[in-house]
Design an enzyme around this catalytic site. Sequence first.
Site, short mmCIF file in Angstrom:
data_model
loop_
_atom_site.label_atom_id
_atom_site.label_comp_id
_atom_site.label_asym_id
_atom_site.label_seq_id
_atom_site.Cartn_x
_atom_site.Cartn_y
_atom_site.Cartn_z
N ASN A 137 -0.26 -6.71 -3.86
CA ASN A 137 0.33 -6.16 -5.08
C ASN A 137 -0.53 -5.04 -5.71
O ASN A 137 -0.28 -4.62 -6.82
CB ASN A 137 0.60 -7.25 -6.11
N CYS A 138 -1.51 -4.56 -4.97
CA CYS A 138 -2.39 -3.48 -5.44
C CYS A 138 -1.75 -2.13 -5.11
O CYS A 138 -1.48 -1.83 -3.94
CB CYS A 138 -3.76 -3.60 -4.79
N ASP A 139 -1.52 -1.31 -6.12
CA ASP A 139 -0.90 0.00 -5.91
C ASP A 139 -1.71 0.88 -4.98
O ASP A 139 -1.16 1.58 -4.12
CB ASP A 139 -0.68 0.72 -7.24
#
Length: 103
Positions: A8-10
């Site tokens: 979920n890390c951009d």
Amino acid sequence: MRLFGLKNCDTCRKALKTLTSAEFVDVRAVGVPNEVMLQAFAAFGDSLLNTRSTTWRNLNAEQRKVAPLTLLAEHPTLMKRPLIEHEGELFLGWTPKVQAALG
């Protein structure tokens, strides 16, 4: 090539979009192999810790005094992301310098 990060890390998603052949390793689910973590710490030192993360902010002063490698083993989400392993070399983050080196 392996990319260690969070799904979920951009920043990790941006890197994966460019590095289509990279194997993604979710550090929350799988962790980082000890030998890779030792090599990363030798290369990047304390900058391997993400002191701007929510996990860091939730640690109390006593917990923050623990050795970085111990903290990273207990809280893998404290690692700056992404950590990219390519041909025996490690890269930290998704900066223009890293992009140029891997592009």
